[in-house]
Motif scaffolding. Structure first.
Motif, PDB file in Angstrom:
ATOM      1  N   UNK A 152     -10.909   1.147 -10.927  1.00 37.56           N
ATOM      2  CA  UNK A 152      -9.881   2.023 -11.488  1.00 37.56           C
ATOM      3  C   UNK A 152      -8.674   1.240 -11.996  1.00 37.56           C
ATOM      4  N   UNK A 153      -8.668  -0.055 -11.692  1.00 38.60           N
ATOM      5  CA  UNK A 153      -7.600  -0.959 -12.146  1.00 38.60           C
ATOM      6  C   UNK A 153      -6.231  -0.595 -11.577  1.00 38.60           C
ATOM      7  N   UNK A 154      -6.232  -0.090 -10.338  1.00 39.90           N
ATOM      8  CA  UNK A 154      -4.968   0.216  -9.691  1.00 39.90           C
ATOM      9  C   UNK A 154      -4.258  -1.081  -9.329  1.00 39.90           C
ATOM     10  N   UNK A 155      -2.949  -1.070  -9.431  1.00 39.72           N
ATOM     11  CA  UNK A 155      -2.137  -2.216  -9.070  1.00 39.72           C
ATOM     12  C   UNK A 155      -1.819  -2.142  -7.578  1.00 39.72           C
ATOM     13  N   UNK A 156      -2.835  -2.416  -6.777  1.00 36.61           N
ATOM     14  CA  UNK A 156      -2.668  -2.407  -5.323  1.00 36.61           C
ATOM     15  C   UNK A 156      -3.144  -3.746  -4.783  1.00 36.61           C
ATOM     16  N   UNK A 157      -2.627  -4.096  -3.614  1.00 32.11           N
ATOM     17  CA  UNK A 157      -3.095  -5.317  -2.973  1.00 32.11           C
ATOM     18  C   UNK A 157      -2.933  -5.179  -1.470  1.00 32.11           C
ATOM     19  N   UNK A 158      -3.708  -5.974  -0.781  1.00 28.80           N
ATOM     20  CA  UNK A 158      -3.654  -5.956   0.674  1.00 28.80           C
ATOM     21  C   UNK A 158      -2.707  -7.049   1.136  1.00 28.80           C
ATOM     22  N   UNK A 159      -1.722  -6.661   1.900  1.00 22.04           N
ATOM     23  CA  UNK A 159      -0.762  -7.586   2.476  1.00 22.04           C
ATOM     24  C   UNK A 159      -0.896  -7.455   3.988  1.00 22.04           C
ATOM     25  N   UNK A 160      -1.454  -8.466   4.605  1.00 23.98           N
ATOM     26  CA  UNK A 160      -1.759  -8.368   6.032  1.00 23.98           C
ATOM     27  C   UNK A 160      -2.812  -7.283   6.219  1.00 23.98           C
ATOM     28  N   UNK A 161      -2.566  -6.376   7.131  1.00 22.73           N
ATOM     29  CA  UNK A 161      -3.559  -5.308   7.341  1.00 22.73           C
ATOM     30  C   UNK A 161      -3.348  -4.075   6.453  1.00 22.73           C
ATOM     31  N   UNK A 162      -2.312  -4.075   5.615  1.00 18.62           N
ATOM     32  CA  UNK A 162      -1.947  -2.878   4.854  1.00 18.62           C
ATOM     33  C   UNK A 162      -2.161  -3.042   3.351  1.00 18.62           C
ATOM     34  N   UNK A 163      -2.530  -1.924   2.726  1.00 20.64           N
ATOM     35  CA  UNK A 163      -2.618  -1.861   1.265  1.00 20.64           C
ATOM     36  C   UNK A 163      -1.284  -1.346   0.742  1.00 20.64           C
ATOM     37  N   UNK A 164      -0.754  -2.011  -0.263  1.00 23.37           N
ATOM     38  CA  UNK A 164       0.510  -1.580  -0.855  1.00 23.37           C
ATOM     39  C   UNK A 164       0.314  -1.331  -2.352  1.00 23.37           C
TER      40      UNK A 164
END
Length: 144
Positions: free
Chosen positions: A66-78
Motif C-alpha cells: 500500500x506504500x504507507x509511510x510507516x516504520x517499526x521503531x523498536x517494538x512499535x510501528x509509527x
C-alpha cells in the motif's frame, strides 16, 4: 469495548451472554453469531510465542504493497494509528489468520500474567486486544 466501535455497521452491538448455553445470544443485526464463531475458532488455535510477528505481517503489507509511510521503531510501528494498520493489513489476511493468531497470543499473554478476565488486564493491553478483535469482526461482517 469491542463491538461498540462497530455500531455503525450493525445496530445491535451490545451482546447478551447466555450462561446456560455458554455463548452470546444470537440476535438479528448483532455480532453475537460472529463472536460465538470466533471464540470457537480461537479455542482451536495454538497461541504463537510472539504474536507481534503476526501483526507485523499485516503492517508489512501496508508498508510494501500500500506504500504507507510507516516504520517499526523498536517494538512499535509509527506513521499511522496501529489499529488502522491492522485493519488495512487485514484485507490481505486470508480468513483473518494472522489477526486470529494475534488475538490468541494476546489472550495467552494475559493469562500468563494472571489476568483471567478482560477487566483485569492492563488498560493499554485491554484496549489493544479489543481493537484486534474489533478489526477481525469488521473483516467478518457482511455490513447488514
Amino acid at each position: 469495548m469491542v463491538t461498540y466501535q462497530l455500531a455503525h455497521i450493525r445496530p445491535h452491538w451490545e451482546l447478551i451472554w447466555d450462561p446456560e448455553k455458554n455463548e452470546y445470544t444470537p440476535e438479528e443485526h448483532s455480532y453475537a453469531e460472529i463472536t460465538n464463531n470466533l471464540i470457537i475458532e480461537l479455542s482451536k488455535l495454538d497461541p504463537p510465542l510472539k504474536y507481534h510477528n503476526n501483526e507485523d505481517k499485516l503492517a508489512e503489507y501496508c508498508k510494501l504493497l500500500l506504500k504507507w509511510d510507516i516504520k517499526k521503531v523498536g517494538p512499535r510501528w509509527i506513521g499511522s494509528p496501529y489499529t488502522s494498520i491492522l485493519e488495512q493489513g487485514g484485507f490481505r489476511d486470508l480468513n483473518q489468520k494472522e489477526l486470529c493468531l494475534a488475538i490468541c497470543g494476546r489472550i495467552k499473554a494475559a493469562l500468563d500474567r494472571g489476568q483471567l478476565h478482560f477487566d483485569d488486564m492492563e488498560e493499554s493491553h485491554r484496549t489493544m486486544l479489543a481493537d484486534v478483535i474489533a478489526v477481525t469482526l469488521f473483516h467478518r461482517s457482511d455490513y447488514s
